[in-house]
Write an enzyme that holds these catalytic residues in place. Structure first.
Site, short mmCIF file in Angstrom:
data_model
loop_
_atom_site.label_atom_id
_atom_site.label_comp_id
_atom_site.label_asym_id
_atom_site.label_seq_id
_atom_site.Cartn_x
_atom_site.Cartn_y
_atom_site.Cartn_z
N GLY A 118 6.02 3.51 -34.84
CA GLY A 118 7.10 4.12 -34.45
C GLY A 118 7.03 5.90 -33.90
N GLN A 172 9.24 14.01 -35.10
CA GLN A 172 8.87 14.13 -35.47
C GLN A 172 7.79 15.09 -35.33
OE1 GLN A 172 8.77 9.56 -36.35
NE2 GLN A 172 9.16 10.02 -38.51
N CYS A 215 8.83 5.60 -43.20
CA CYS A 215 9.00 6.52 -42.54
C CYS A 215 7.24 7.64 -42.48
CB CYS A 215 10.93 6.86 -41.95
SG CYS A 215 10.90 8.45 -40.96
N LEU A 216 6.94 7.29 -41.74
CA LEU A 216 6.37 8.54 -41.47
C LEU A 216 6.51 9.78 -42.14
CD1 LEU A 216 4.36 7.80 -37.76
CD2 LEU A 216 3.30 7.24 -40.45
N HIS A 242 16.06 2.72 -35.69
CA HIS A 242 15.24 3.41 -36.68
C HIS A 242 15.23 5.17 -35.89
CE1 HIS A 242 13.05 5.07 -40.66
NE2 HIS A 242 12.23 5.71 -38.99
N GLU A 243 14.21 4.81 -34.51
CA GLU A 243 13.99 5.54 -33.59
C GLU A 243 14.95 6.45 -32.91
OE1 GLU A 243 11.14 6.39 -34.54
OE2 GLU A 243 10.14 5.09 -35.34
N HIS A 258 16.29 8.94 -35.46
CA HIS A 258 15.56 10.18 -34.79
C HIS A 258 16.21 11.54 -34.71
CE1 HIS A 258 12.46 10.30 -38.37
NE2 HIS A 258 12.41 8.60 -38.22
NI NI Z 1 10.77 7.33 -38.77
#
Ligand code: NI
Length: 189
Positions: A55, A60, A112-113, A154-155, A158
């Site tokens: 995701g 991000q 998480c990236l 989660h997204e 963000h």
């Molecule tokens: Ni993330």
């Protein structure tokens, strides 16, 4: 036009690492579903795939807009999710998503990236019903459970400027923050 042409030639976008300020900024609604948006969505999918993410949220990659991409591959060795579900191996784009209903509780070890090599358990709703628009502005709704539900929450966090350390215990969050700050200061030397 010039900008759109340039974007087409861009290989992929850079994923920002915490504490980049945009990660803790609430993103704006998308109002125009134009060619630029469609190209941006493509770039996000490409960026997510090449980073091996399941995701990605627009902030991000430094764009404070309410756009998410998601692709959860079916991996049989995944202990937490043994059965193949309808949402596996499906490519999703969520624009202006909002959770309309939540149900139950689940705890999942999330990554998480924007927090490389950090994996911690986070408590979320087990199931969510999400209403969103696609890149053409058409409204759709999904019912998500398992990893799909965890990932969506989660997204959506963000784009609301909430990172997963805000969902951990105070102790875990402090440990992760220190790790990230230490790592960041090593990288800039
Ligand atoms: Ni993330």
């Amino acid at each position: 036009m010039y900008e759109i042409y340039d974007r087409r030639n861009m290989a992929k976008l850079d994923v920002l690492v915490w504490p980049a300020k945009v990660l803790e900024t609430k993103s704006d609604e998308v109002a125009s579903f134009d060619d630029e948006l469609k190209q941006f969505v493509k770039d996000m999918h490409e960026t997510m795939d090449s980073a091996n993410g399941i995701g990605l949220a627009a902030n991000q990659v430094g764009v404070a807009k309410r756009v998410l991409t998601m692709y959860i591959p079916w991996v049989q060795q995944d202990e937490q999710d043994e059965e193949k579900r309808y949402w596996h191996d499906q490519r999703y784009t969520f624009i202006n998503p909002r959770i309309v209903k939540k149900q139950g509780k689940i705890s999942w070890q999330e990554g998480c990236l924007s927090f490389p090599q950090i994996f911690e358990f986070v408590d979320r709703a087990a199931e969510v019903w999400v209403e969103a628009q696609d890149e053409n502005g058409e409204t759709f709704e999904v019912h998500a459970d398992g990893l799909f539900s965890v990932c969506l929450q989660h997204e959506i966090d963000h784009i609301d400027g909430i990172v997963f350390i805000n969902r951990m215990s105070r102790l875990k969050s402090t440990i992760v923050r220190k790790k990230m700050v230490r790592r960041g200061s090593l990288n800039t030397k």
